[in-house]
Design an enzyme around this catalytic site. Structure first.
Site, PDB file in Angstrom:
ATOM      1  CE1 TYR A 199       0.469 119.365  74.911  1.00 24.94           C
ATOM      2  CE2 TYR A 199       0.170 118.305  77.048  1.00 24.94           C
ATOM      3  CZ  TYR A 199       0.430 118.220  75.688  1.00 24.94           C
ATOM      4  OH  TYR A 199       0.678 116.999  75.109  1.00 24.94           O
ATOM      5  CE  LYS A 203       4.312 115.929  76.521  1.00 25.45           C
ATOM      6  NZ  LYS A 203       4.141 114.622  77.197  1.00 25.45           N
TER       7      LYS A 203
END
Ligand SMILES: NC(=O)C1=CN([C@@H]2O[C@H](COP(=O)(O)OP(=O)(O)OC[C@H]3O[C@@H](n4cnc5c(N)ncnc54)[C@H](O)[C@@H]3O)[C@@H](O)[C@H]2O)C=CC1
Ligand SMILES: CC(C)[C@@H](O)CC[C@@H](C)[C@H]1CC[C@H]2[C@@H]3[C@H](O)CC4=CC(=O)CC[C@]4(C)[C@H]3CC[C@]12C
EC number: 1.1.1.-
Length: 409
Positions: A199, A203
């Site tokens: 994750y 990002k």
């Protein structure tokens, strides 16, 4: 526009599983003198001529952005809400003066994104897989968060859309894999943004793509102006994790067991203020492109600095729950063992069912690492002030929790 390295650029290293690109950090461009101020809000008498697209517009943050645009962007002619899963509440928005166009689509499908972007003046890209619980594979997370963002950028370039606001995350910066604290840091605080989890890696990569796209010529020859906003832990109406904690507390007879030391500070920001920052940035990008283009801004407000669990109790307490213990009830090694067992169980059960508890090695590490921000860059660059005070943010969240229907308004 000066170049500087070392700041909390988020351009650190991602250790993707084999076969995925490795990222070496690049310094984030930063600015010296401030540009001219542009006072006040848009004149409400202005013609309604703008078309906005919000990707992920039916998500926790996205819905608040959609509603905030309808309330506070007087120049809006059409608001396109693009999402994999459209919410039924969108129907109620179609009775107003602004044309609200619901588009069911997938950001990983370039042609669907291009069709949604065509004719839009501004894109606010919030769509993403927000998964730190092992629900989706690393490849899927990357496909949605990175390739999906690339598709949005290319769609802007091909369609002549000049303004792109990206919802990044504090996780682009940290906490890093070394568990180093980031205590009341800002956009320029030196910090080694090294990640391994899919994750934060996704990002960070997506944010980098957005910032590097700033200045690219779009169809028609004018430059694309991009900006990335980094919310810390968002709370407010519609926050599913808060609901999960509430239900966990009910299962434990109204009690939650403290797992994190109260001394570990975690930044939190109210969803309404995050939405407001997105609306304000989107409005100001055109007139302050030289100052704001290619910049990152932490999302912040007056929410108090507390541990993640103590902060949650601001809302769970009034709902009847109690946090047991002034110190963690279990030693860290035992929590880590339990978290690891959860990860093992998730792996074993995956062929049968999805087991995705709140406690896993990553969430334990993040929760146990101080990460809080103290900055006024958004105020200095585009006049941001939180729209909702802490008291209002708290009251609205408690009301939503107590209402229990889970709607975001
Ligand atoms: N929740 C938080 O505490 C924070 C969230 N963020 C960022 O804010 C953004 C929104 O997050 P949340 O509202 O919390 O998540 P969410 O999961 O509630 O909303 C994400 C939305 O994106 C949509 N989406 C997912 N995959 C898609 C795809 N392939 N195509 C089209 N739409 C897709 C989902 O259907 C959902 O409506 C994300 O980019 C996240 O990384 C950043 C910092 C903190
Ligand atoms: C089980 C206990 C250890 C409990 O305290 C775990 C809490 C844990 C679920 C949360 C602690 C910190 C949260 C993350 C943080 O707010 C930063 C985030 C930014 C995002 O972009 C998405 C959400 C999140 C990763 C957020 C997720 C939940 C926590 C890990």
């Amino acid at each position: 526009m000066g170049q500087e390295g070392g700041g909390a650029s988020g351009r650190g290293r991602c250790r993707w599983p084999a076969g995925l690109g490795d990222e070496d950090g690049l310094p984030v461009a930063s600015l010296g003198a401030l540009g001219p101020w542009r006072q006040g809000m848009a004149d409400s008498a202005q013609a309604q001529e703008l078309v906005y697209l919000v990707t992920g517009g039916c998500g926790f943050l996205g819905e608040h952005v959609v509603r905030m645009l309808l309330q506070r962007e007087p120049r809006l002619r059409e608001l396109r809400v693009f999402d994999l899963h459209l919410g039924p509440w969108l129907e109620e928005l179609k009775t107003g003066p602004v044309q609200v166009t619901a588009i069911q689509g997938d950001v990983t499908q370039a042609h669907e994104v291009a069709a949604a972007v065509a004719g839009a003046h501004v894109v606010i890209h919030t769509a993403g897989l927000v998964d730190v619980f092992g629900r989706a594979s690393p490849e899927t997370i990357r496909e949605v968060n990175v390739q999906g963002t690339q598709n949005v950028i290319e769609a802007c370039v091909q369609n002549g859309t000049r303004f792109l606001v990206y919802t990044s995350s504090m996780e682009v910066v940290g906490p890093n894999i070394k568990g180093q604290p980031f205590y009341r840091g800002n956009e320029d605080t030196p910090y080694e943004a090294a990640h391994r989890h899919p994750y934060p890696c996704s990002k960070a990569l997506a944010e980098r793509l957005v910032l590097e796209a700033n200045g690219r010529k779009v169809r028609g020859g004018l430059p694309l102006v991009t900006c990335a906003l980094r919310p810390t832990g968002i709370y407010g109406e519609g926050h599913q994790i808060m609901k999960d904690f509430y239900h966990q507390g009910l299962r434990l007879g109204g009690r939650l067991l403290r797992a994190i030391p109260a001394s570990v500070e975690h930044g939190r920001v109210y969803v309404g203020n995050v939405a407001w920052m997105h609306v304000l940035v989107a409005r100001e990008l055109e007139h302050r492109a030289a100052l704001m283009g290619g910049q990152v801004y932490f999302c912040y407000d007056h929410s108090p600095y507390k541990s993640y669990e103590d902060f949650n109790m601001e809302f769970l307490g009034p709902c009847g729950l109690r946090l047991v213990g002034t110190h963690p009830l279990l030693p860290y090694w035992l929590l880590l063992l339990l978290a690891t067992l959860n990860a093992l169980l998730q792996w074993l059960l995956r062929p049968l069912l999805l087991y995705a508890p709140l406690l896993n090695p990553y969430t334990l590490a993040v929760a146990n690492t101080t990460f809080s921000v103290s900055t006024d860059k958004a105020r200095r660059h585009f006049g941001y002030e939180p729209l909702f005070s802490w008291e209002e943010s708290r009251a609205r969240t408690i009301h939503w929790m107590q209402a229990g229907e889970g709607s975001t308004q």
